[in-house]
Enzyme design. Structure first.
Site, short mmCIF file in Angstrom:
data_model
loop_
_atom_site.label_atom_id
_atom_site.label_comp_id
_atom_site.label_asym_id
_atom_site.label_seq_id
_atom_site.Cartn_x
_atom_site.Cartn_y
_atom_site.Cartn_z
N SER A 94 0.83 -1.21 0.00
CA SER A 94 0.00 0.00 0.00
C SER A 94 0.86 1.25 0.00
CB SER A 94 -0.90 0.06 1.23
OG SER A 94 -1.89 -0.93 1.16
N THR A 135 -11.21 10.25 0.36
CA THR A 135 -12.30 9.79 1.22
C THR A 135 -12.58 10.76 2.36
OG1 THR A 135 -11.69 7.51 0.72
CG2 THR A 135 -13.06 7.85 2.68
N GLU A 136 -13.85 10.94 2.68
CA GLU A 136 -14.27 11.78 3.81
C GLU A 136 -15.11 10.94 4.76
OE1 GLU A 136 -16.09 15.34 2.34
OE2 GLU A 136 -14.29 15.91 1.22
N GLY A 140 -17.41 7.76 1.13
CA GLY A 140 -16.38 6.79 0.78
C GLY A 140 -16.58 6.29 -0.64
N ILE A 166 -6.72 7.89 5.42
CA ILE A 166 -5.71 8.26 4.42
C ILE A 166 -4.38 7.55 4.72
CG2 ILE A 166 -4.53 10.18 3.28
CD1 ILE A 166 -7.71 10.04 3.01
N THR A 167 -4.01 6.65 3.83
CA THR A 167 -2.75 5.90 3.97
C THR A 167 -1.56 6.86 3.90
OG1 THR A 167 -3.78 3.99 2.91
CG2 THR A 167 -1.36 4.02 2.96
N GLU A 367 -10.06 1.48 -2.48
CA GLU A 367 -9.89 1.56 -3.95
C GLU A 367 -11.10 1.02 -4.69
OE1 GLU A 367 -7.27 2.81 -5.49
OE2 GLU A 367 -5.82 3.00 -3.87
C1 LIG Z 1 -6.71 0.93 5.71
C2 LIG Z 1 -7.40 1.84 4.73
C3 LIG Z 1 -6.65 2.70 3.94
C4 LIG Z 1 -7.28 3.60 3.07
N1 LIG Z 1 -6.51 4.49 2.35
C5 LIG Z 1 -7.12 5.50 1.66
C6 LIG Z 1 -6.35 6.54 1.07
O1 LIG Z 1 -5.12 6.52 1.08
N2 LIG Z 1 -7.01 7.58 0.48
C7 LIG Z 1 -8.38 7.65 0.42
O2 LIG Z 1 -8.91 8.61 -0.11
N3 LIG Z 1 -9.15 6.66 0.98
C8 LIG Z 1 -8.54 5.59 1.60
N4 LIG Z 1 -9.30 4.60 2.19
C9 LIG Z 1 -10.77 4.73 2.18
C10 LIG Z 1 -11.45 3.75 1.24
O3 LIG Z 1 -11.22 4.09 -0.09
C11 LIG Z 1 -12.94 3.73 1.60
O4 LIG Z 1 -13.04 3.05 2.84
C12 LIG Z 1 -13.79 3.04 0.55
O5 LIG Z 1 -13.92 3.87 -0.59
C13 LIG Z 1 -15.21 2.68 1.05
O6 LIG Z 1 -15.80 3.78 1.64
P1 LIG Z 1 -16.47 3.65 3.09
O7 LIG Z 1 -15.49 2.98 4.00
O8 LIG Z 1 -16.97 4.99 3.45
O9 LIG Z 1 -17.66 2.64 2.90
P2 LIG Z 1 -19.19 2.96 2.30
O10 LIG Z 1 -19.00 3.75 1.06
O11 LIG Z 1 -19.94 3.58 3.44
O12 LIG Z 1 -19.65 1.53 2.01
C14 LIG Z 1 -20.13 0.64 3.02
C15 LIG Z 1 -20.73 -0.58 2.32
O13 LIG Z 1 -21.83 -0.16 1.51
C16 LIG Z 1 -21.63 -0.63 0.18
N5 LIG Z 1 -22.16 0.32 -0.78
C17 LIG Z 1 -22.03 1.67 -0.80
N6 LIG Z 1 -22.68 2.18 -1.86
C18 LIG Z 1 -23.19 1.15 -2.55
C19 LIG Z 1 -23.95 1.01 -3.75
N7 LIG Z 1 -24.30 2.07 -4.51
N8 LIG Z 1 -24.33 -0.23 -4.14
C20 LIG Z 1 -23.97 -1.32 -3.41
N9 LIG Z 1 -23.26 -1.26 -2.28
C21 LIG Z 1 -22.87 -0.04 -1.85
C22 LIG Z 1 -20.13 -0.76 0.03
O14 LIG Z 1 -19.79 -1.64 -1.03
C23 LIG Z 1 -19.76 -1.31 1.40
O15 LIG Z 1 -19.99 -2.68 1.45
C24 LIG Z 1 -8.69 3.62 2.99
C25 LIG Z 1 -9.44 2.71 3.75
C26 LIG Z 1 -8.81 1.84 4.61
C27 LIG Z 1 -9.65 0.88 5.42
#
Ligand SMILES: Cc1cc2nc3c(=O)[nH]c(=O)nc-3n(C[C@H](O)[C@H](O)[C@H](O)COP(=O)(O)OP(=O)(O)OC[C@H]3O[C@@H](n4cnc5c(N)ncnc54)[C@H](O)[C@@H]3O)c2cc1C
Length: 388
Positions: A94, A135-136, A140, A166-167, A367
């Site tokens: 990562s 991400t906010e 997400g 944010i990694t 991602e």
């Molecule tokens: C360790 C780690 C490192 C990360 N690093 C980065 C980084 O460097 N920069 C960055 O910007 N982000 C980063 N992220 C954030 C990551 O990209 C988000 O967690 C991801 O995009 C999912 O967003 P969320 O966690 O808000 O989940 P949500 O968007 O709230 O989703 C929750 C669930 O609902 C489902 N869901 C949501 N919408 C739909 C839909 N329309 N249809 C079907 N299912 C749906 C999802 O698939 C999931 O199962 C990181 C996350 C982690 C855990």
């Protein structure tokens, strides 16, 4: 014993000498430098920053970019590096993915000459570390809803808002930050230490423990116009960076799957139960190993074809969605099966399986989640977008 690779179907015969050599270099680095420290790093929730200069020296940072000291690898070589790093730990992969695909790539693609000259050599050599803030807390999967704002004020911009998960956030010198402005989504290079910009690390993770994950906050944070990425216009800019990173993930998780498979295979031929027979002699055990090696082989061929298409500039985001989604789900299933085959031993950190299993839960989510990539594929084959 040194890792010999997993190649059931002579996939190596499809690789050039140069590609095999790059893989060998990455494999040796992974075995000699990451493997000895990773268990303690994971236990202590510590990213091994001491490895950054060596990874830079080997050309792993921004590996598939040209110029500015970058290695100019083809996309197969780059993928094989990701595979070998993630064979040890998804957190280390990562770090390299973020630095190369999410920080160097946007500067390279959307930055001014001044930004490129300032940041790319420093990021390539590991003298500077970067992060990518999209991400906010409330957005997400749907970054289009982002609330972070950028307001123009003369020659400067004022940023307000919060990014999370944010990694590399807390160890970064520069953050690529995406915000909503009057003209749409814009990107900035925000340097650590400027007034109004703060980071705080996220603790209590059971996944990606050997990786720094942070929140970023912007409170009337003022940056110069020269910090804006001039060519990044709209949400498609950050999404194009994610496509780069997802491609690397499609290869990286093959490494984690290979480690899980090989650990279970080796264990099953020495572990004896019932009449002093190895558990490998039981049909149910063989069926699991057969499933794993078949799926890994299919994943290898998918990644290889994606890489060849990418080198020809024919790889599309919807292809990358299939690669990322399929290979991550496959790796996670391999980790679960491997844990099962190791019995009680499988739950300890004497073996790498639980680390992979926990890490891959993040890889499934970040991602673009498994669901979102299913919707991208669904839209591609039906013409109907089903996100809302
Ligand atoms: C360790 C780690 C490192 C990360 N690093 C980065 C980084 O460097 N920069 C960055 O910007 N982000 C980063 N992220 C954030 C990551 O990209 C988000 O967690 C991801 O995009 C999912 O967003 P969320 O966690 O808000 O989940 P949500 O968007 O709230 O989703 C929750 C669930 O609902 C489902 N869901 C949501 N919408 C739909 C839909 N329309 N249809 C079907 N299912 C749906 C999802 O698939 C999931 O199962 C990181 C996350 C982690 C855990």
């Amino acid at each position: 014993m040194a890792f010999r690779g997993v190649d059931y179907f002579a996939v190596d015969s499809l690789l050039s000498q140069q590609e095999l050599m790059v893989r060998q270099t990455a494999r040796r680095f992974a075995d000699e430098r990451i493997l000895p420290v990773i268990r303690d790093c994971f236990r202590d929730a510590r990213f091994p920053t001491e490895l950054i200069p060596e990874m830079a020296e080997l050309g792993f940072l921004g590996a598939n970019l040209e110029g500015y000291g970058c290695a100019g690898m083809n996309n197969i070589e780059y993928g094989l590096v990701m595979q070998e790093l993630e064979r040890i730990d998804s957190g280390v992969r990562s770090f390299v993915s973020v630095q190369g695909a999410l920080v160097m790539y946007p500067i390279y693609t959307y930055g001014s000459d001044e930004q490129k000259n300032k940041w790319l050599p420093a990021l390539q050599s590991g003298k500077a570390i970067g992060c990518f803030g999209l991400t906010e807390p409330d957005f997400g999967s749907n970054p289009a809803g982002m609330r972070t704002t950028a307001r123009r004020d003369g020659d400067t911009w004022v940023l307000n808002g919060e990014k999370t998960w944010i990694t590399n956030g807390g160890i970064s010198d520069v953050a690529v930050v995406w915000a909503r402005a009057e003209e749409g989504v814009v990107g900035f290079l925000v340097e650590t230490g400027i007034p109004g910009y703060r980071t705080s690390d996220i603790h209590g993770k059971w996944s990606m423990r050997a990786s720094v994950t942070s929140s970023l906050s912007f409170s009337d944070c003022r940056v110069q116009e020269s910090a804006r990425l001039p060519l990044a216009k709209g949400l498609k800019a950050p999404l194009s960076c994610l496509t780069q990173a997802r491609y690397g993930i499609g290869w990286g998780v093959l490494g984690a799957a290979m480690d899980c498979y090989e650990t279970a295979r080796a264990y099953s031929v020495v572990r004896k139960q019932f009449d002093d027979k190895p558990i490998a002699s039981h049909q149910l055990v063989q069926e699991k190993l057969a499933w794993m090696i078949t799926e890994i082989t299919k994943g290898q061929l998918l990644a290889l074809h994606a890489g060849r298409l990418k080198d020809q500039k024919k790889l599309e985001p919807a292809h990358v969605s299939m690669l990322k989604r399929n290979n991550v789900a496959m790796a996670l299933d391999c980790a679960r099966l491997s844990r099962d085959l190791l019995g009680a031993n499988g739950i300890t950190d004497e073996y790498p399986i639980m680390r992979h299993l926990c890490n891959l839960e993040t890889v499934k989510t970040y991602e673009g989640t498994d669901h979102i990539h299913a919707l991208v594929i669904g839209e591609r084959v039906t013409g109907v977008a089903a996100y809302k």
